[in-house]
Scaffold this motif. Structure first.
Motif, PDB file in Angstrom:
ATOM      1  N   SER A  25       0.831  -1.214   0.000  1.00  0.00           N
ATOM      2  CA  SER A  25       0.000   0.000   0.000  1.00  0.00           C
ATOM      3  C   SER A  25       0.860   1.258   0.000  1.00  0.00           C
ATOM      4  O   SER A  25       0.498   2.260  -0.617  1.00  0.00           O
ATOM      5  CB  SER A  25      -0.910   0.017   1.234  1.00  0.00           C
ATOM      6  N   TYR A  28       3.690   0.628  -3.626  1.00  0.00           N
ATOM      7  CA  TYR A  28       3.310   0.099  -4.939  1.00  0.00           C
ATOM      8  C   TYR A  28       3.687   1.044  -6.083  1.00  0.00           C
ATOM      9  O   TYR A  28       4.079   0.585  -7.151  1.00  0.00           O
ATOM     10  CB  TYR A  28       1.808  -0.209  -4.988  1.00  0.00           C
ATOM     11  N   ARG A  29       3.601   2.334  -5.870  1.00  0.00           N
ATOM     12  CA  ARG A  29       3.884   3.286  -6.960  1.00  0.00           C
ATOM     13  C   ARG A  29       5.325   3.176  -7.463  1.00  0.00           C
ATOM     14  O   ARG A  29       5.639   3.612  -8.557  1.00  0.00           O
ATOM     15  CB  ARG A  29       3.583   4.706  -6.513  1.00  0.00           C
ATOM     16  N   TYR A 104      -4.006  -6.048  -3.212  1.00  0.00           N
ATOM     17  CA  TYR A 104      -3.928  -4.615  -3.490  1.00  0.00           C
ATOM     18  C   TYR A 104      -4.288  -4.301  -4.936  1.00  0.00           C
ATOM     19  O   TYR A 104      -5.015  -3.352  -5.216  1.00  0.00           O
ATOM     20  CB  TYR A 104      -2.520  -4.088  -3.186  1.00  0.00           C
ATOM     21  N   VAL A 105      -3.792  -5.118  -5.865  1.00  0.00           N
ATOM     22  CA  VAL A 105      -3.938  -4.823  -7.295  1.00  0.00           C
ATOM     23  C   VAL A 105      -5.330  -5.187  -7.825  1.00  0.00           C
ATOM     24  O   VAL A 105      -5.914  -4.432  -8.605  1.00  0.00           O
ATOM     25  CB  VAL A 105      -2.837  -5.580  -8.083  1.00  0.00           C
ATOM     26  N   TRP A 106      -5.843  -6.316  -7.417  1.00  0.00           N
ATOM     27  CA  TRP A 106      -7.071  -6.840  -8.028  1.00  0.00           C
ATOM     28  C   TRP A 106      -8.245  -5.858  -7.945  1.00  0.00           C
ATOM     29  O   TRP A 106      -8.897  -5.609  -8.958  1.00  0.00           O
ATOM     30  CB  TRP A 106      -7.428  -8.196  -7.421  1.00  0.00           C
ATOM     31  N   ARG A 108      -8.188  -2.735  -7.775  1.00  0.00           N
ATOM     32  CA  ARG A 108      -7.843  -1.477  -8.442  1.00  0.00           C
ATOM     33  C   ARG A 108      -7.581  -1.648  -9.940  1.00  0.00           C
ATOM     34  O   ARG A 108      -7.227  -0.693 -10.609  1.00  0.00           O
ATOM     35  CB  ARG A 108      -6.612  -0.879  -7.771  1.00  0.00           C
ATOM     36  N   ARG A 109      -7.759  -2.837 -10.458  1.00  0.00           N
ATOM     37  CA  ARG A 109      -7.380  -3.085 -11.851  1.00  0.00           C
ATOM     38  C   ARG A 109      -8.244  -2.313 -12.838  1.00  0.00           C
ATOM     39  O   ARG A 109      -7.809  -2.035 -13.947  1.00  0.00           O
ATOM     40  CB  ARG A 109      -7.379  -4.581 -12.151  1.00  0.00           C
ATOM     41  N   LEU A 112      -6.994   1.796 -12.025  1.00  0.00           N
ATOM     42  CA  LEU A 112      -5.589   2.096 -12.276  1.00  0.00           C
ATOM     43  C   LEU A 112      -5.100   1.247 -13.438  1.00  0.00           C
ATOM     44  O   LEU A 112      -5.124   0.017 -13.373  1.00  0.00           O
ATOM     45  CB  LEU A 112      -4.731   1.775 -11.049  1.00  0.00           C
ATOM     46  N   ALA A 115      -2.348  -1.181 -12.476  1.00  0.00           N
ATOM     47  CA  ALA A 115      -2.837  -2.326 -11.695  1.00  0.00           C
ATOM     48  C   ALA A 115      -3.466  -3.363 -12.625  1.00  0.00           C
ATOM     49  O   ALA A 115      -3.276  -4.572 -12.428  1.00  0.00           O
ATOM     50  CB  ALA A 115      -3.844  -1.868 -10.645  1.00  0.00           C
ATOM     51  N   ASP A 118      -0.628  -5.184 -14.258  1.00  0.00           N
ATOM     52  CA  ASP A 118       0.126  -6.040 -13.335  1.00  0.00           C
ATOM     53  C   ASP A 118      -0.654  -7.271 -12.875  1.00  0.00           C
ATOM     54  O   ASP A 118      -0.046  -8.279 -12.498  1.00  0.00           O
ATOM     55  CB  ASP A 118       0.551  -5.245 -12.095  1.00  0.00           C
ATOM     56  N   ALA A 119      -1.966  -7.203 -12.878  1.00  0.00           N
ATOM     57  CA  ALA A 119      -2.800  -8.264 -12.297  1.00  0.00           C
ATOM     58  C   ALA A 119      -2.503  -9.661 -12.857  1.00  0.00           C
ATOM     59  O   ALA A 119      -2.341 -10.606 -12.079  1.00  0.00           O
ATOM     60  CB  ALA A 119      -4.276  -7.921 -12.436  1.00  0.00           C
TER      61      ALA A 119
END
Length: 164
Positions: A25, A28-29, A104-106, A108-109, A112, A115, A118-119
């Motif tokens: 969190s 990640y950026r 975190y990614v899922w 926000r896919r 973002l 994201a 990356d998923a």
């Protein structure tokens, strides 16, 4: 030394996932792009360990353990157990970390773009880490002597101490 307990691996994965989610969190950026190739190295190790497990199991089943040509040296089996134990722990940590990244990614896919990109790579990494844990546990199981007493899933023998 007893078998690796699945419960301990699961607790490790959960603790790493919780701590990892906090770290992801915050950081990640600054992550590099996560591709499908990111976790494949874990899968490659899992495949090698699974293949070695079948080889060891066949040799033990055929009674070809010992010192000599065409036989598997007992020290090789002992080393395989240590590799299996280490791989199971590395896999549990990797499962926890990649699960935290996935958590975190899922969600926000859709919002973002990065994201969403990356998923798929994160899913491959989680599955590869799980494959490593399963292959490591399988290798450890295959290294058991046929004379070993049966053990339940937590690695506890069904016999009372001293009843041999």
């Amino acid at each position: 030394m007893g078998p690796t307990r699945r419960r301990d691996l699961a607790v490790t994965a959960v603790v790493v996932a919780v701590l990892g989610y906090v770290a992801v969190s915050l950081l990640y950026r600054w992550f590099p792009p996560i591709t499908a190739w990111t976790g494949v190295s874990l899968l490659a190790v899992a495949v090698v360990e699974a293949a070695w497990a079948f080889h060891v199991r066949a040799r033990i089943g055929d009674g070809k353990i010992g010192d000599g040509p065409g036989r598997l040296h007992p020290l090789a089996v002992a080393r395989a157990v240590m590799i299996a134990k280490a791989s199971a722990w590395v896999g549990a940590v990797a499962v926890g970390f990649w699960a935290s990244v996935l958590a975190y990614v899922w969600p926000r896919r859709g919002e973002l773009k990065v994201a969403g990109e990356d998923a798929p790579g994160v899913v491959v990494a989680v599955l590869s880490a799980l494959a490593l844990v399963f292959a490591a546990l399988w290798l450890e199981h295959c290294c058991k002597s046929p004379d070993d007493p049966s053990e339940d899933a937590d690695g506890v023998s069904g016999r009372l101490p001293g009843t041999g």
